[in-house]
Design an enzyme around this catalytic site. Structure first.
Site, PDB file in Angstrom:
ATOM      1  N   HIS A  14      -1.818  -3.683  -3.084  1.00  0.00           N
ATOM      2  CA  HIS A  14      -1.388  -2.450  -3.729  1.00  0.00           C
ATOM      3  C   HIS A  14      -0.329  -1.723  -2.907  1.00  0.00           C
ATOM      4  CE1 HIS A  14      -2.004   0.656  -6.757  1.00  0.00           C
ATOM      5  NE2 HIS A  14      -1.988   1.563  -5.792  1.00  0.00           N
ATOM      6  N   TYR A  25       2.708  -5.071  -1.350  1.00  0.00           N
ATOM      7  CA  TYR A  25       3.441  -5.936  -2.288  1.00  0.00           C
ATOM      8  C   TYR A  25       3.640  -7.338  -1.696  1.00  0.00           C
ATOM      9  CZ  TYR A  25       4.670  -1.833  -5.135  1.00  0.00           C
ATOM     10  OH  TYR A  25       4.613  -0.726  -5.941  1.00  0.00           O
ATOM     11  N   HIS A  45      -2.782   2.747 -12.843  1.00  0.00           N
ATOM     12  CA  HIS A  45      -4.101   3.156 -12.361  1.00  0.00           C
ATOM     13  C   HIS A  45      -5.139   2.402 -13.197  1.00  0.00           C
ATOM     14  CE1 HIS A  45      -6.043   6.582  -9.914  1.00  0.00           C
ATOM     15  NE2 HIS A  45      -5.305   5.825  -9.127  1.00  0.00           N
ATOM     16  N   HIS A  81      -7.509  -0.394 -12.439  1.00  0.00           N
ATOM     17  CA  HIS A  81      -8.894  -0.602 -12.018  1.00  0.00           C
ATOM     18  C   HIS A  81      -9.705   0.690 -12.049  1.00  0.00           C
ATOM     19  CE1 HIS A  81      -7.470  -4.519 -11.031  1.00  0.00           C
ATOM     20  NE2 HIS A  81      -8.489  -4.875 -10.291  1.00  0.00           N
ATOM     21  N   ASP A 124       4.051  12.160  -0.595  1.00  0.00           N
ATOM     22  CA  ASP A 124       2.779  12.255  -1.310  1.00  0.00           C
ATOM     23  C   ASP A 124       1.727  11.403  -0.609  1.00  0.00           C
ATOM     24  OD1 ASP A 124       0.739  12.066  -3.319  1.00  0.00           O
ATOM     25  OD2 ASP A 124       1.751  10.288  -4.100  1.00  0.00           O
ATOM     26  N   GLU A 151      -8.671   8.843  -0.461  1.00  0.00           N
ATOM     27  CA  GLU A 151      -7.599   9.030  -1.434  1.00  0.00           C
ATOM     28  C   GLU A 151      -7.835  10.292  -2.260  1.00  0.00           C
ATOM     29  OE1 GLU A 151      -6.715   5.455  -3.599  1.00  0.00           O
ATOM     30  OE2 GLU A 151      -6.470   4.271  -1.771  1.00  0.00           O
ATOM     31  N   GLN A 154      -7.210  13.717  -3.943  1.00  0.00           N
ATOM     32  CA  GLN A 154      -5.971  14.034  -4.642  1.00  0.00           C
ATOM     33  C   GLN A 154      -5.341  15.348  -4.166  1.00  0.00           C
ATOM     34  OE1 GLN A 154      -4.713  11.880  -7.668  1.00  0.00           O
ATOM     35  NE2 GLN A 154      -5.611  10.824  -5.933  1.00  0.00           N
ATOM     36  N   ASP A 212       9.840   0.205 -13.869  1.00  0.00           N
ATOM     37  CA  ASP A 212       8.928  -0.798 -14.421  1.00  0.00           C
ATOM     38  C   ASP A 212       7.536  -0.657 -13.831  1.00  0.00           C
ATOM     39  OD1 ASP A 212       8.754  -2.254 -11.897  1.00  0.00           O
ATOM     40  OD2 ASP A 212      10.723  -3.080 -12.360  1.00  0.00           O
ATOM     41  N   GLY A 268       9.652   1.522  -9.434  1.00  0.00           N
ATOM     42  CA  GLY A 268       8.680   0.688 -10.127  1.00  0.00           C
ATOM     43  C   GLY A 268       7.406   0.488  -9.346  1.00  0.00           C
TER      44      GLY A 268
END
Length: 731
Positions: free
Chosen positions: A42, A45, A88, A90, A266, A310, A312, A494, A531
């Site tokens: 994730h 890549y 998003h 899973h 972020d 993670e 938010q 994409d 993307g």
């Protein structure tokens, strides 16, 4: 380090050997967790990077291509559009409401962290078979309702309009739905902010909500297939608070008006780990961070949890030294935390402290900039040889009457008002075209009088039949939607959703899809500026259909010249543009009538595609057209039926096709347009070399195309209401 712990972190033997070389010693648990997250599929890549190289990314209008939080293009008169799409998947299958909601939250932060106010949302949703009373269908209905509610809640609370999107269904998504979120923001083209941490001694400031244990291991979970063990991983799904994010966005936008900061990032996948390593890695800097100073909302949190949470609504800022209190004052005004947790160093290392004790030390460049690049085996999918020679002539003939009724009731065709009615499309008062009115979503740029159009497209069935042509088609079709609004297509983002990369056939599909995107973007002059790749979309060995979702963004110089996608009045001449050649490979006709996804796709004719765009754009500028709509799923018959139902205006049409079934074919590079001045239009079509045939006129309370004759009121009732009835059958 014991082997069980290493395996639990999804670290391969080869990767662990690399970690030992980088550190010169065994990692501790915190360091292993950091490597695990940063080298997850994730974040790194590692399976896809090889194939992403070579994407066309440059053009005179491209300000920022891939590599930052979002892509940026010039939209004229000193303004820029900032946009990106993310997955998003899973999390949304595990917990649809929060998974989809936090997917929206994450993509919004990617955009406003660049300095842009977010002005539009879209989403691309793929679900399994939700028809029937079996367990799978009932759960799919639960996923649809939960995902849509989560998307609507987050976007609505943020005060950002959701102006369009797409929803499709297939059994291949039964065990793994896809939730892709897109956001676009606007800012002045000389006021863009980047993710960097530089200047020795400059403070690193944590801002936003407090850190909890939600989302722990999310990036690693998103880099694995589903099985019976991990389908209940609710702790890995973040919990969103859109009201906190709204405050965070406003605070950041206020901060951007100052000169207090060097960079901002972020905290998305892998949270504090990815944001800190990426900022330092891009700048060639080191960082020293004191994790005990991170604002926490739970007791007893450990350095491991703080680095990998993670949670938010959080950002990491590299500020100019001496401005700490001024930055803190801005965020405190919005009731948000702002704490100095570290500083930039020249060491090239990440030094992590816990109550002044060094608990982790990792060289930054090998971790953030030199993650593993895998060269996974590829093998052409065996199923292609079995399906390539299949045609509609292999099946018993079905009357056009019967085919029309079945296709009209197919969930792909039915109006999705159940979905978009939950979204506020008009907040900010810039929306020119509402969701549901077909084609691209369009917003006005009040400051310039221009319009920005966004077209979203992908056909998983076509990508299953031919992954390269299917991906190229998605690029072409998304651009066509933009052009049919009168805007000039400029660039794409994409979201490449594929199955398990450890399966050579899936890796081959991915490689082919990338080649299709490269080819189409190059030929159509619509570069890739941002993307996302989402792999491991499979459950118990069953992968989803290849789904490279594409959004094209374009600009219309005059917002008052937006071209509608539905009928506007009576007695308008209807023209069919482009060549119809009997394309049924991967079509809705084959799937709905015979439950078959097969055939062989023809190549995309990029010259014809671009000529079609240019014809419609020029005709619209010259005020020759009344409406324009791209032809896609279900062919001419379904396209016209949807236009009639949404406008409440009938049509009488006749198409002189070689085969009567061709009213349902899905040939590429075609459109339906309404023409005001037929002589001028025919002359223009000749100039561009586009076939233009008059097939009928708008008007009456009937819908007719060749041997299909229906009362408009009857098909409107089905088209507008049937989907809601199907989804809500358990209520």
């Amino acid at each position: 380090m014991d082997k069980a712990t290493i395996k639990a972190h999804k670290i391969s033997d080869g990767e662990y050997e690399n970690i030992l070389k980088i550190l010169g010693r065994e990692p501790n648990l915190l360091e292993l967790g950091v490597f695990s997250a940063m080298w997850s599929e994730h974040c790194s890549y590692k399976s896809s990077k090889k194939y992403l190289n070579g994407f066309p990314t440059k053009a005179p209008w491209v300000i920022q291509g891939p590599g930052e939080n979002a892509g940026v293009i010039d939209v004229g008169d000193g303004y820029a559009a900032v946009f990106k799409m993310e997955s998003h998947n899973h999390p949304s299958f595990i917990e649809p409401y929060q998974g989809a909601a936090t997917g929206v939250g994450g993509i919004l932060r990617d955009v406003f962290t660049m300095g842009a106010r977010v002005v539009a949302n879209m989403n691309s949703l793929r679900f399994g078979n939700f028809l029937g009373s079996d367990k799978v269908a009932r759960y799919q209905r639960h996923l649809i309702k939960g995902s849509v509610a989560g998307i609507g809640h987050y976007g609505n609370c943020m005060g950002i309009p959701t102006i369009g999107g797409e929803v499709s269904f297939d059994e291949s998504f039964n065990g793994n739905i896809l939730v892709n979120a897109f956001a676009l923001g606007l800012c002045k083209s000389d006021e863009i902010f980047y993710a960097k941490a530089e200047g020795v001694g400059n403070p690193v400031i944590y801002v936003g909500s407090k850190t909890g244990r939600d989302g722990l291991g999310g990036a690693v979970m998103a880099s694995d297939s589903f099985n019976d063990e991990n389908k209940s991983l609710r702790p890995t799904v973040q919990v969103g608070d859109p009201f906190a994010e709204k405050l965070l966005m406003e605070a950041c936008l206020e901060l951007f008006k100052t000169d207090y900061i060097i960079g901002i990032q972020d905290m998305g996948a892998a949270g504090l780990t990815s944001s800190s390593f990426e900022m330092a890695g891009r700048s060639g800097s080191g960082l020293k961070m004191h994790l005990d100073k991170v604002p926490m909302r739970e007791e007893g949190m450990t350095p491991y949890e703080l680095m990998l949470s993670e949670s938010q609504e959080r950002m990491l800022i590299c500020a100019k030294k001496g401005y700490e209190e001024k930055i803190r004052a801005i965020f405190n005004k919005y009731d948000l935390d702002a704490e100095v947790i570290g500083e930039v160093t020249s060491s090239g290392k990440m030094e992590l402290y816990w109550h002044n004790e060094l608990v982790g030390e990792i060289p930054i460049e090998p971790l953030s900039e030199a993650a593993p690049v895998l060269d996974r085996p590829t093998a052409k999918a065996k199923y292609l040889d079995e399906i390539k020679n299949v045609t509609i002539n292999d099946y018993k003939a079905v009357s056009n009457d019967e085919a029309f009724d079945k296709l009209l009731r197919d969930p792909h065709v039915l109006n999705k008002s159940f979905v978009y009615d939950q979204y506020d499309a008009n907040i900010q008062t810039n929306t020119i075209k509402q969701p549901g009115f077909l084609g691209a979503g369009v917003i006005r740029v009040k400051e310039t009088g221009r319009a920005v159009a966004m077209g979203m497209e992908c056909s998983p069935r076509h990508n299953y039949v031919n992954p390269k042509i299917g991906a190229a088609m998605a690029v072409a079709a998304s651009g066509r939607k933009v052009a049919m609004s009168g805007a000039v297509p400029l660039a794409i983002t994409d979201c490449l959703n594929y199955g398990n990369p450890e399966n050579p056939e899936v890796m081959w599909q991915f490689a082919q899809g990338c080649e299709g995107i490269k080819e189409a973007c190059r030929e159509l002059n619509t570069p890739v500026v941002s993307g996302n790749v989402s792999l491991y979309n499979d459950t118990d060995g069953v992968s989803v259909y290849p789904t490279p979702a594409i959004v094209n963004v374009g600009v219309n110089e005059d917002a008052n010249k937006n071209l509608p996608s539905i009928f506007k009045g009576e007695n308008t001449a209807i023209y069919l543009l482009g060549e119809t050649s009997g394309e049924f490979a991967g079509s809705l006709y084959m799937k709905t009538l015979f439950n078959v996804v097969a055939g062989e796709l023809k190549d995309v004719d990029y010259k014809q595609e671009r000529a079609l765009w240019d014809l419609v754009i020029e005709a619209n500028k010259n005020d020759i057209l009344e409406f324009a709509n791209s032809i896609g799923t279900g062919g001419v018959a379904m396209t016209l039926a949807k236009m009639a139902c949404m406008s409440g205006i009938g049509a009488t049409c006749s198409c002189d096709f070689e085969d009567k079934r061709w009213v349902f074919d899905e040939s590429f590079s075609r459109a339906i347009v309404g023409v005001k001045d037929e002589d001028k239009f025919k002359s223009l079509a000749q100039k561009y070399g586009v076939k233009a045939v008059k097939i009928g006129v708008t008007g009456s309370n009937k819908f007719e195309i060749n041997d299909i004759k229906r009362d408009l009121k009857q098909i409107k009732e089905i088209y507008l209401n049937e989907f809601t009835r199907l989804v809500k059958q358990d209520d």
